[in-house]
Scaffold this motif. Sequence first.
Motif, short mmCIF file in Angstrom:
data_model
loop_
_atom_site.label_atom_id
_atom_site.label_comp_id
_atom_site.label_asym_id
_atom_site.label_seq_id
_atom_site.Cartn_x
_atom_site.Cartn_y
_atom_site.Cartn_z
N SER A 269 37.39 55.22 14.76
CA SER A 269 37.18 55.72 15.85
C SER A 269 36.75 54.48 16.56
O SER A 269 36.05 53.91 16.26
CB SER A 269 36.22 57.22 15.83
N THR B 124 43.65 65.14 16.00
CA THR B 124 42.91 64.98 17.01
C THR B 124 43.42 66.43 17.58
O THR B 124 44.08 66.74 17.73
CB THR B 124 42.57 63.83 17.56
N ASP C 233 39.59 67.04 12.51
CA ASP C 233 38.48 66.98 13.74
C ASP C 233 38.38 68.81 14.55
O ASP C 233 38.22 69.41 13.93
CB ASP C 233 39.74 66.28 14.70
N ASP D 130 42.90 55.20 17.09
CA ASP D 130 42.34 55.50 17.87
C ASP D 130 42.41 54.84 19.83
O ASP D 130 42.34 54.44 19.88
CB ASP D 130 40.98 55.03 18.03
N CYS E 154 46.64 60.24 17.59
CA CYS E 154 45.01 60.73 18.78
C CYS E 154 46.08 61.39 20.06
O CYS E 154 47.19 60.31 20.04
CB CYS E 154 43.80 59.75 18.86
#
Length: 402
Positions: free
Chosen positions: A180, A50, A311, A134, A93
């Motif tokens: 997500s 991410t 990402d 996430d 993340c």
Amino acid sequence: MLTELEEETAEPGAEPEVNPQTQPEAQPDSETDAQIQLTILSGHTGSVRTCCFIRKDTCGLSASWDGTARLWDVGTGKELRCLTGHAGARLSCARGDPDGGRAVSAGWDKALSVWDLETGARLWRGELGGIVSDARFSGGDGGGQLVTASDLDYNMQVWDTRTCSVVQLIRGVHRSTLTSCRFMLGDRRILSTSLDFTCKVFDLRAMGVTLAFADHKNAVSSASLSADERCLATCSWDKRILMYDISTGMYRSQGPKIFEESHEGSISSCCLSADGAKLVSGSYDNSVMVWDAENGIREIRLQGHDDWVEDVSLSADGAWMMSASKDATLRLWNMERMDEMPAVAESRAQHGVHMKACDTCGKTFSLAGNLGATQCVFCRIIDRSRQETDIAKTIGLDLRIY
């Protein structure tokens, strides 16, 4: 962004793995790339999962399978801080809070860590029953809450960052792994995407799903909203990007806008600009695309990553775009002069898109078909919001939906 578990069993036709390589200097891969100011951020030793802008777009934050989250200076491209606290476990993340003072990281160790970015100290650690796909801060209360998604029974959890504890456990929203999750405006609703081919909105007060989007034909990997949350973009393993006008609900009868000429590989991520006029997407075909979101037209394709793009993120003012890749690098793309590029002008001409100066703010904006428009998207949104407020005051209604 797709979660780690499913990457090992990627969909048929996925691109073969490429050995990660870092590049000490930014070298243009095409004439198009040569026209864009580019900085390569090297330091991670594993797939970068991410990326996001924080601290008013002056810094970038990344998370990697090398078990670290890293803070970067956008202006210089230098690494400012390396956060290690997950015992080397792969990270899914890393996200910043609204003020840029804290970060949350989470991953395969089935835990999340909240960090003080000024000192690099870990403030607290929370444990979950499954791998965390996430984690994001709330926006309206200075990041007083966190929402996390785990692969255990496909649940979401809402945390109080002051007590460091779970205050709400959300079950049954999705039928497969979540890819997500994020708070929406007002922090009363949560937007989530999943391998079950859907994107959904969950209301924390009603404790139920209020909106469900099921137009994709494969896993939904990412979703993005405009700042006023009137526009929603979703992307998927089905190699499609869909745009919904959720302010009018027209998609219910007409379906979503489908972006044509999309990626050759599955799409891992998408990010809308604040005004909803631009969109960037990243794919397992190793490329990034920039779109005229209003008209659903691809403006440019950016290449250079040696492996999957995991990402993408846009700065609040749209001047910078950041991409994270399985090749262990991040790329910072300066988008300020993109409108002047011949490739962009050619794409617009091919699709009958014209540029016009906004009567209100003076900035140029694109239009196709509605040649009578005199304002850019952002100014039209402001005017529409004012009109709605005036109507509400006149008839005594509360039009707040959050």
